[in-house]
Write a protein that holds these residues in place. Structure first.
Motif, PDB file in Angstrom:
ATOM      1  N   MET A  85       0.861  -1.183   0.000  1.00 45.26           N
ATOM      2  CA  MET A  85       0.000   0.000   0.000  1.00 45.26           C
ATOM      3  C   MET A  85       0.895   1.230   0.000  1.00 45.26           C
ATOM      4  SD  MET A  85      -3.101  -1.087   0.036  1.00 45.26           S
ATOM      5  CE  MET A  85      -4.106   0.274   0.614  1.00 45.26           C
TER       6      MET A  85
ATOM      7  N   PHE B  91      -7.316   3.052  -3.706  1.00 46.16           N
ATOM      8  CA  PHE B  91      -8.293   2.980  -2.629  1.00 46.16           C
ATOM      9  C   PHE B  91      -8.431   4.336  -1.949  1.00 46.16           C
ATOM     10  CE2 PHE B  91      -9.110  -1.477  -2.608  1.00 46.16           C
ATOM     11  CZ  PHE B  91      -7.940  -2.098  -2.997  1.00 46.16           C
TER      12      PHE B  91
ATOM     13  N   VAL C 208      -9.881   3.151  10.680  1.00 45.28           N
ATOM     14  CA  VAL C 208      -9.594   3.494   9.293  1.00 45.28           C
ATOM     15  C   VAL C 208     -10.308   2.484   8.410  1.00 45.28           C
ATOM     16  CG1 VAL C 208      -7.808   3.811   7.564  1.00 45.28           C
ATOM     17  CG2 VAL C 208      -7.343   4.392   9.947  1.00 45.28           C
TER      18      VAL C 208
ATOM     19  N   PHE D 295     -11.617   1.446   4.330  1.00 51.65           N
ATOM     20  CA  PHE D 295     -11.270   1.618   2.929  1.00 51.65           C
ATOM     21  C   PHE D 295     -12.490   1.433   2.032  1.00 51.65           C
ATOM     22  CE2 PHE D 295      -6.628   1.825   2.570  1.00 51.65           C
ATOM     23  CZ  PHE D 295      -6.297   1.651   3.889  1.00 51.65           C
ATOM     24  N   GLY D 296     -12.483   2.130   0.906  1.00 48.18           N
ATOM     25  CA  GLY D 296     -13.484   1.915  -0.114  1.00 48.18           C
ATOM     26  C   GLY D 296     -13.173   0.673  -0.918  1.00 48.18           C
ATOM     27  N   PRO D 297     -14.051   0.300  -1.831  1.00 48.08           N
ATOM     28  CA  PRO D 297     -13.885  -0.938  -2.603  1.00 48.08           C
ATOM     29  C   PRO D 297     -12.769  -0.885  -3.628  1.00 48.08           C
ATOM     30  CG  PRO D 297     -15.835   0.239  -3.322  1.00 48.08           C
ATOM     31  CD  PRO D 297     -15.339   0.955  -2.113  1.00 48.08           C
ATOM     32  N   GLY D 298     -12.324   0.316  -3.977  1.00 53.07           N
ATOM     33  CA  GLY D 298     -11.209   0.435  -4.897  1.00 53.07           C
ATOM     34  C   GLY D 298     -11.614   0.643  -6.338  1.00 53.07           C
TER      35      GLY D 298
ATOM     36  N   TYR E  14      -5.481  -5.698   8.799  1.00 56.50           N
ATOM     37  CA  TYR E  14      -6.450  -5.781   7.723  1.00 56.50           C
ATOM     38  C   TYR E  14      -6.369  -7.149   7.067  1.00 56.50           C
ATOM     39  CZ  TYR E  14      -6.449  -0.645   7.928  1.00 56.50           C
ATOM     40  OH  TYR E  14      -6.541   0.656   8.334  1.00 56.50           O
TER      41      TYR E  14
ATOM     42  N   GLN F 216      -7.393  -8.876   3.221  1.00 57.24           N
ATOM     43  CA  GLN F 216      -7.764  -8.526   1.852  1.00 57.24           C
ATOM     44  C   GLN F 216      -7.916  -9.788   1.020  1.00 57.24           C
ATOM     45  OE1 GLN F 216      -4.902  -6.270  -0.486  1.00 57.24           O
ATOM     46  NE2 GLN F 216      -6.550  -5.198  -1.554  1.00 57.24           N
TER      47      GLN F 216
ATOM     48  N   GLN G 134     -10.360  -7.471  -3.921  1.00 54.19           N
ATOM     49  CA  GLN G 134     -11.258  -6.775  -3.016  1.00 54.19           C
ATOM     50  C   GLN G 134     -10.481  -5.755  -2.195  1.00 54.19           C
ATOM     51  OE1 GLN G 134     -14.029  -9.109  -0.746  1.00 54.19           O
ATOM     52  NE2 GLN G 134     -14.305 -10.608  -2.394  1.00 54.19           N
ATOM     53  N   SER G 135     -11.228  -5.008  -1.419  1.00 54.98           N
ATOM     54  CA  SER G 135     -10.605  -3.954  -0.628  1.00 54.98           C
ATOM     55  C   SER G 135     -10.038  -4.510   0.681  1.00 54.98           C
ATOM     56  CB  SER G 135     -11.641  -2.877  -0.316  1.00 54.98           C
ATOM     57  OG  SER G 135     -11.041  -1.794   0.361  1.00 54.98           O
ATOM     58  N   LEU G 136      -9.380  -3.646   1.418  1.00 62.71           N
ATOM     59  CA  LEU G 136      -8.891  -4.009   2.738  1.00 62.71           C
ATOM     60  C   LEU G 136     -10.037  -3.943   3.736  1.00 62.71           C
ATOM     61  CD1 LEU G 136      -6.293  -2.942   1.197  1.00 62.71           C
ATOM     62  CD2 LEU G 136      -5.375  -2.454   3.462  1.00 62.71           C
TER      63      LEU G 136
ATOM     64  N   LEU H 295     -10.857  -3.890   7.651  1.00 66.49           N
ATOM     65  CA  LEU H 295     -10.255  -3.714   8.968  1.00 66.49           C
ATOM     66  C   LEU H 295     -10.722  -4.832   9.885  1.00 66.49           C
ATOM     67  CD1 LEU H 295      -8.589  -1.931  10.918  1.00 66.49           C
ATOM     68  CD2 LEU H 295     -10.724  -0.730  11.455  1.00 66.49           C
TER      69      LEU H 295
ATOM     70  N   PHE I  10      -4.841 -12.404   2.262  1.00 55.96           N
ATOM     71  CA  PHE I  10      -3.684 -11.507   2.359  1.00 55.96           C
ATOM     72  C   PHE I  10      -3.902 -10.644   3.598  1.00 55.96           C
ATOM     73  CE2 PHE I  10       0.077  -9.791   0.787  1.00 55.96           C
ATOM     74  CZ  PHE I  10       0.027  -8.425   0.536  1.00 55.96           C
TER      75      PHE I  10
ATOM     76  N   ILE J 178      -2.595  -7.658   6.061  1.00 56.83           N
ATOM     77  CA  ILE J 178      -1.735  -6.475   6.033  1.00 56.83           C
ATOM     78  C   ILE J 178      -1.839  -5.751   7.367  1.00 56.83           C
ATOM     79  CG2 ILE J 178      -1.191  -4.325   4.831  1.00 56.83           C
ATOM     80  CD1 ILE J 178      -2.748  -5.310   2.453  1.00 56.83           C
TER      81      ILE J 178
ATOM     82  N   PHE K  25       2.269   1.126   6.132  1.00 54.34           N
ATOM     83  CA  PHE K  25       1.807  -0.235   5.904  1.00 54.34           C
ATOM     84  C   PHE K  25       2.959  -1.209   5.765  1.00 54.34           C
ATOM     85  CE2 PHE K  25      -2.778  -0.230   5.326  1.00 54.34           C
ATOM     86  CZ  PHE K  25      -3.057   1.125   5.249  1.00 54.34           C
TER      87      PHE K  25
END
Lengths: 116, 119
Positions: free
Chosen positions: A45, A91, A104, A106-109, B36, B38, B42-44, B46, B91, B93, B110
């Motif tokens: 990231m 993201f 924190v 995150f959006g879907p990207g 996180y 993943q 797809q997104s991360l 939390l 994954f 993170i 990160f």
């Protein structure tokens, strides 16, 4: 309810052109931070840009700028002069300061592909 | 800039075993670390927020007994996946925050991630 929305699952842009990646968010907190990260295929990231909810001016970092429209709750990322190396997942994220801890999310990207 | 490491970078384990993932801030003291998960494309998501010396705060839907988080020092947090199953393959993170700038995003760094495969 989803707090971060990125409506563009995939985007294409010609090399050297500018591109805007959309992000809208939802929060009732007056104090929050918004930021964008880039994730190449390697998985790491990479922080790009940050905007605080009280910041008066739109953030800029080199070729990246953030179009912050607080009333509309949008924080779009603008990449100028796209390069092939910009191809990656992007993201949008929001940090909320809760009473006992920070959070924190995150959006879907958005997957960006830069075309030569 | 600040460096966060994760170990191992990849791990394959058999179903039913436990796996520990380490997250270290190499050149700064991290008051808060985030974990996180993943899935591909797809997104991360939390999983939990970890503060040094106190219990982690888990997100809704994350089993705290399955994903044990320990933040024993200001430079180390560990995530242990207990009795791993194939659906835990993902994954993972971590990120580490430096200092008291709670809304200063560039103070969150990160790690490179750990790819867990459970067979």
């Amino acid at each position: 309810a989803q707090k971060i929305t990125q409506t563009q699952p995939g985007m294409f842009v010609q090399e050297k052109e500018a591109v805007t990646l959309d992000c809208t968010y939802d929060t009732s907190d007056p104090s929050y931070g918004l930021f964008w990260y880039k994730q190449p295929s390697s998985g790491e990231m990479i922080f790009l840009i940050y905007q605080g909810s009280y910041d008066q001016q739109n953030a800029t970092e080199g070729r990246y700028s953030l179009n912050f429209q607080k009333a509309r709750k949008s924080a779009n990322l603008v990449i100028s002069a796209s390069q092939l190396g910009d191809s990656a997942m992007y993201f949008c994220a929001m940090r909320e300061v809760k009473t006992s801890y920070d959070k924190v999310i995150f959006g879907p990207g958005t997957s960006l592909s830069v075309i030569p | 800039g600040a460096v966060v490491s994760q170990h191992p970078s990849r791990v394959i384990c058999k179903s039913g075993t436990s796996v520990k993932i380490e997250c270290r801030s190499l050149d700064f003291q991290a008051t808060t670390m985030f974990w996180y998960r993943q899935f591909p494309k797809q997104s991360l998501m939390l999983m939990a927020t970890s503060n040094e010396g106190s219990k982690a705060t888990y997100e809704q839907g994350v089993e705290k007994d399955k994903f044990l988080i320990n933040h024993a020092s200001l430079t180390l947090s560990t995530l242990t996946v207990t009795s791993a199953h194939p659906e835990d393959s993902s994954f993972y993170i971590c990120s580490a925050e430096r200092g008291a700038g709670r809304l200063r995003a560039y103070e969150q760094y990160f790690g490179p991630g750990t790819r867990l495969t459970v067979t």
